[in-house]
Motif scaffolding. Structure first.
Motif, PDB file in Angstrom:
ATOM      1  N   GLY A 129      -4.916   0.954  -3.446  1.00 22.02           N
ATOM      2  CA  GLY A 129      -4.835   2.402  -3.316  1.00 22.02           C
ATOM      3  C   GLY A 129      -5.482   3.111  -4.494  1.00 22.02           C
TER       4      GLY A 129
ATOM      5  N   GLN B 134      -7.264  -2.197   0.216  1.00 21.01           N
ATOM      6  CA  GLN B 134      -6.466  -1.004   0.487  1.00 21.01           C
ATOM      7  C   GLN B 134      -5.106  -1.042  -0.201  1.00 21.01           C
ATOM      8  OE1 GLN B 134      -7.258  -3.312   2.663  1.00 21.01           O
ATOM      9  NE2 GLN B 134      -5.366  -4.086   3.596  1.00 21.01           N
TER      10      GLN B 134
ATOM     11  N   ALA C 266       0.815  -1.218   0.000  1.00 24.75           N
ATOM     12  CA  ALA C 266       0.000   0.000   0.000  1.00 24.75           C
ATOM     13  C   ALA C 266       0.847   1.267   0.000  1.00 24.75           C
ATOM     14  CB  ALA C 266      -0.940  -0.001   1.202  1.00 24.75           C
TER      15      ALA C 266
END
Length: 202
Positions: free
Chosen positions: A153, A150, A111
């Motif tokens: 991104g 996540q 991430a």
């Protein structure tokens, strides 16, 4: 050598430690893998597989070590180059497989990694329109192998778009020999598109 690693693994499990390879050994193996990636065509696939396999041994404390970060970044950059260029399909397939190991290991900070965008863009381009369907299938597997939403991104929409374009372009076969892999690609991408669409709308 494999027996030695197995003994180390059993010992680390018994002692509660999760570090299978020492920092020094990791750096040495990564260095060997990187040099193999610059070797002859017959050697390169082994180099990229070596790098991908080493990723499965990495632990959070090792990844955070400043002495290892540049080497990991170089390793990922090398895999991206091997996946996106060259006429050796075995090398490109293995590079995608190695990137998949990294994406799915859950041990690298994807991430926040500086190379995240480059990896997702490269894999997405391969899924969309690469001529070799086996490479496309492996790229799709790597692209969708992350452990959480996540980790995509800001690249999430690009990944979603690449999957849709890949599905749409799957019928555009240039080499008739790829027909046997077409259905596998379509099925794999089709399995991923609903998942990504559902995640995006939540």
């Amino acid at each position: 050598m494999m027996l030695h690693y197995r003994e180390n693994w059993e010992e680390s499990e018994h002692s509660g430690s999760k570090e299978v390879l020492s920092q020094e050994m990791l750096m040495r193996v990564l260095d060997v893998g990187l040099r193999a990636c610059q070797d002859k065509d017959k050697i390169r696939p082994h180099g990229v597989r070596c790098i991908g396999n080493v990723a499965s041994f990495l632990q959070p404390q090792q990844v955070a070590d400043p002495s290892l970060v540049p080497l990991v970044t170089q390793a990922v950059d090398t895999l991206v180059t091997c996946a996106s260029s060259g006429s050796n399909m075995k090398t490109r397939w293995n590079a995608c497989h190695a990137l998949g190991n990294i994406m799915s290991s859950g041990r690298l900070p994807i991430a926040t990694a500086s190379w995240r965008g480059q990896v997702f863009t490269t894999l997405g381009c391969l899924v969309e329109s690469f001529k070799n369907y086996k490479v496309r299938i492996q790229a799709c597997s790597a692209l969708c192998g992350v452990t959480g939403r996540q980790e995509y991104g800001t690249e999430y929409l690009g990944v979603w778009r690449a999957l849709l374009h890949g599905l749409d372009n799957a019928q555009n076969i240039v080499d008739y020999q790829e027909i046997r892999h077409r259905d596998e690609l379509i099925n794999q991408v089709s399995d991923q598109v609903p998942t990504h669409t559902h995640t995006h709308t939540m």
